[in-house]
Write a protein that holds these residues in place. Structure first.
Motif, mmCIF file in Angstrom:
data_model
loop_
_atom_site.group_PDB
_atom_site.id
_atom_site.type_symbol
_atom_site.label_atom_id
_atom_site.label_comp_id
_atom_site.label_asym_id
_atom_site.label_seq_id
_atom_site.Cartn_x
_atom_site.Cartn_y
_atom_site.Cartn_z
ATOM 1 N N GLN A 41 41.216 46.276 35.452
ATOM 2 C CA GLN A 41 41.603 46.474 36.855
ATOM 3 C C GLN A 41 40.808 45.572 37.791
ATOM 4 O O GLN A 41 41.360 45.027 38.749
ATOM 5 C CB GLN A 41 41.411 47.946 37.244
ATOM 6 C CG GLN A 41 42.476 48.875 36.686
ATOM 7 C CD GLN A 41 43.771 48.824 37.474
ATOM 8 O OE1 GLN A 41 43.979 47.956 38.311
ATOM 9 N NE2 GLN A 41 44.680 49.756 37.193
ATOM 10 N N SER A 47 44.276 41.617 38.496
ATOM 11 C CA SER A 47 43.340 41.724 37.379
ATOM 12 C C SER A 47 42.683 40.374 37.087
ATOM 13 O O SER A 47 43.351 39.335 37.077
ATOM 14 C CB SER A 47 44.067 42.202 36.126
ATOM 15 O OG SER A 47 43.235 42.088 34.983
ATOM 16 N N THR A 86 36.706 49.806 41.184
ATOM 17 C CA THR A 86 37.442 49.575 39.939
ATOM 18 C C THR A 86 38.131 50.852 39.486
ATOM 19 O O THR A 86 37.481 51.881 39.280
ATOM 20 C CB THR A 86 36.507 49.082 38.820
ATOM 21 O OG1 THR A 86 35.472 50.044 38.627
ATOM 22 C CG2 THR A 86 35.907 47.733 39.170
ATOM 23 N N SER A 87 39.436 50.787 39.323
ATOM 24 C CA SER A 87 40.190 51.934 38.834
ATOM 25 C C SER A 87 39.927 52.145 37.344
ATOM 26 O O SER A 87 39.708 51.191 36.591
ATOM 27 C CB SER A 87 41.677 51.712 39.066
ATOM 28 O OG SER A 87 42.440 52.720 38.425
ATOM 29 N N LEU A 90 45.473 53.059 34.070
ATOM 30 C CA LEU A 90 46.331 51.894 33.834
ATOM 31 C C LEU A 90 47.675 52.355 33.302
ATOM 32 O O LEU A 90 47.752 53.326 32.533
ATOM 33 C CB LEU A 90 45.655 50.968 32.821
ATOM 34 C CG LEU A 90 46.194 49.543 32.655
ATOM 35 C CD1 LEU A 90 46.057 48.755 33.952
ATOM 36 C CD2 LEU A 90 45.437 48.833 31.536
ATOM 37 N N THR A 128 48.984 46.543 38.258
ATOM 38 C CA THR A 128 48.345 46.046 37.037
ATOM 39 C C THR A 128 48.765 46.933 35.878
ATOM 40 O O THR A 128 48.752 48.168 35.990
ATOM 41 C CB THR A 128 46.814 46.065 37.191
ATOM 42 O OG1 THR A 128 46.453 45.319 38.358
ATOM 43 C CG2 THR A 128 46.145 45.443 35.979
#
Length: 609
Positions: A41, A47, A86-87, A90, A128
């Motif tokens: 991510q 990304s 930042t995740s 996904l 992403t």
């Protein structure tokens, strides 16, 4: 282990744009080794590994989408890093029914992609994801990562950072600041398991199984439960869309109106889509509590008041079921109290959307008039001008146009000449005031401003011996504008250019009337497809030629439409300064409700000419 087909995405164009703007550094094979979700991510919207293969990325499945054109699943790393930008979630695109279940611990290999809903030309942000994926299930029945709670405190008050000239206005390459901007906050939890609790509905359930809520109950709230969109700087950051993970055919989506409560916890992965942006795809949906929102009824005009209304009846065609005609007719009689003049927008021709060259709409209008009479309304007469075939935009073959209904027991219509689609009416000086060369007539139909759009309809009416000019409008739609969640901030509103030219043409026409008689009474009304604070309305009112009468209402009541959880104004009634004694009402009977006769609320003006 299962694998997925490749997904068609705007990756090459997106990567090329990012590289050209210095927003992306391509990754080598080594950078993808041992990567976890937060490494995929990254700290921007793109990304750092886009286009790279990754292997054995671990996570827990938090949601499955086994319907629609974007089948796949979400998974999340149960061991997050300490970077709020930042995740840890996904989406994995499978292209077919996923073979995993919520709670599976998986390792996923695939290619990092940036998928742009609606295509790169839409200007949308990208999502992403992993495509061409191979999935290995390690275990099942594992606990899900605790949801991120989206609350009034967690969502910043500022909406988005501004794009830079060097990047064409895009925010894609900017480092996320989730504590400063709402869009950055949502992007930083894209794909993660999230929740909202005890929220208010600000966008009614739609036929696609979606509704909108706000986590900020006091943000620009109106008295009926909505969230008012009051300027381009008031995007209302607390709004978020809700869908269900289950197919709506298998699990009927609840009907909710604006102002209802979504009680309890709604929880699921945070998706990003073309129709609303950040969306909770709920595996757990709260309970809708009906707050009893009622449909408004406007006051009946007094004997010496002329009631003029505008109503977009949403592609009304004789092929529609009788129930639609009856419901719209009942609203005209009951909710609008039978106005003396009604400007109708989106009246289709006599065979609806069938594209066979038919342009007349007599059957459509008469069917509506008969339905109004059957519901106790007046025996309306009508006037209009047929368009050229397929030249006025709207649904192909439908030939939508504007129509005047009027009650001949209360007002009379001055018929002049024989109008056609391509001849514009003109203002001429006459004893006792200006006349129109054509009534009904169209305003400047050859003007490029009206290309593929409805041309304004104008007519002369007489009420209690006083002449009133009425101009019915349906300006070009906002189609093609970028959304509020666009990668470009502020978003590009390309459709405004044509609407502003249309507004200038109408302003010029009204100016001609006022030049011939300064105190002429003119009413300009219709679906203008733009906001009261827009450049379109500024062009229409320029020089004090017209006043936008919705501005006389309290700010929380200035709306006629609900879009993506924002209550906003698209429909207007404007008058010349000579009209000072009036009452304005935006009659809320459609836009806030799951069951709608039209997507627009009608507007009524009661005036004394």
């Amino acid at each position: 282990m299962v694998s997925s087909p490749p997904r068609t995405a705007a990756v090459p164009a997106l990567v090329a744009l990012a590289l050209a703007g210095g927003l992306l550094v391509t990754a080598g094979p080594a950078s993808a080794a041992g990567v976890r979700i937060h490494g995929i991510q990254g700290t921007t919207r793109i990304s750092p590994l886009v286009g790279s293969p990754v292997a054995d990325v671990p996570g827990i499945v938090t949601g499955v989408r086994a319907y629609g054109s974007s089948k796949g699943f979400w998974f999340q790393d149960p061991k997050p890093d300490d970077d709020p930008a930042t995740s840890e979630g996904l989406f994995v695109y499978t292209g077919s029914d996923p073979t995993v279940a919520v709670g599976d611990s998986v390792k996923v290999s695939g290619t990092v992609s940036e998928f742009v809903p609606g295509g790169a030309a839409s200007g949308e942000q990208s999502e992403t994801e992993l495509s061409s994926a191979k999935v290995a299930v390690v275990s099942s029945g594992d606990p899900l990562p605790a949801p991120v709670k989206i609350t009034a405190r967690s969502v910043p008050a500022a909406y988005a950072p501004a794009g830079t000239a060097a990047t064409g206005g895009s925010v894609n390459g900017l480092t996320l600041k989730p504590r400063q901007y709402a869009l950055d906050y949502f992007e930083s939890i894209e794909g993660m398991n999230v929740s909202v609790s005890d929220t208010r509905v600000v966008g009614a359930s739609d036929p696609y199984g979606e509704l909108w809520v706000t986590v900020k109950p006091s943000e620009d709230a109106d008295r009926r439960g909505g969230t008012v969109y009051g300027s381009y700087d008031e995007q209302n950051t607390g709004r978020v869309q809700i869908q269900q993970q289950a197919s709506t055919a298998q699990s009927p989506f609840p009907a909710a109106n604006v102002g209802d409560r979504l009680k309890g916890t709604t929880q699921g992965p945070l998706d990003f889509n073309q129709f609303g942006g950040y969306t909770i795809v709920a595996g757990r949906l709260g309970t809708v509590v009906d707050k009893g929102l009622g449909r408004e009824v406007t006051a009946k005009q007094k004997k010496d008041q002329l009631a003029v209304a505008t109503y977009n009846v949403e592609n009304l065609a004789p092929t529609d079921p009788q129930s639609k005609f009856d419901s719209l007719a009942s609203a005209v009689v009951t909710n609008l109290s039978s106005p003396d003049i009604v400007s109708l927008e989106e009246i289709q021709d006599d065979d609806g959307a069938k594209d066979d060259g038919t342009v007349s709409a007599g059957k459509t209008v008469q069917k509506f008039i008969d339905a109004i009479a059957a519901h106790g309304g007046p025996a309306y007469a009508w006037r209009s001008v047929d368009p050229e075939n397929d030249k006025d935009g709207g649904q192909p073959g439908g030939n939508i146009r504007n129509v005047f209904l009027y009650n001949p027991a209360r007002v009379s219509f001055e018929d002049r000449g024989t109008a056609d689609a391509t001849t514009g009416t003109q203002v001429v000086a006459a004893q006792g005031g200006p006349d129109l060369t054509l009534s009904p007539g169209r305003i400047d139909p050859g003007n490029a401003a009206w290309q593929d759009s409805r041309k304004p309809l104008v007519g002369e009416f007489t009420f209690r011996g006083k002449r009133v000019f009425v101009v019915s409008n349906h300006f070009v739609s906002k189609g093609g504008d970028e959304s509020l969640t666009s990668q470009h901030q502020p978003p590009t509103r390309s459709s405004e250019t044509q609407r502003q030219e249309q507004a200038k043409a109408v302003n010029s026409f009204v100016r001609d009337i006022r030049t011939a008689r300064k105190n002429a009474d003119v009413v300009v009304l219709g679906d203008l497809n733009d906001f009261q604070f827009s450049g379109t309305l500024a062009a229409l009112t320029k020089g004090g030629v017209l006043d936008d009468d919705i501005d006389t209402l309290p700010v929380p009541e200035r709306y006629s439409y609900v879009y993506n959880g924002n209550t906003q104004t698209l429909d207007h009634i404007l008058t010349t300064p000579s009209i000072t004694d009036f009452q304005y009402d935006s009659v809320h009977i459609n836009a806030e409700f799951a069951r709608q006769d039209s997507d627009h609320d009608p507007q009524v003006l009661r005036l004394r000419p």
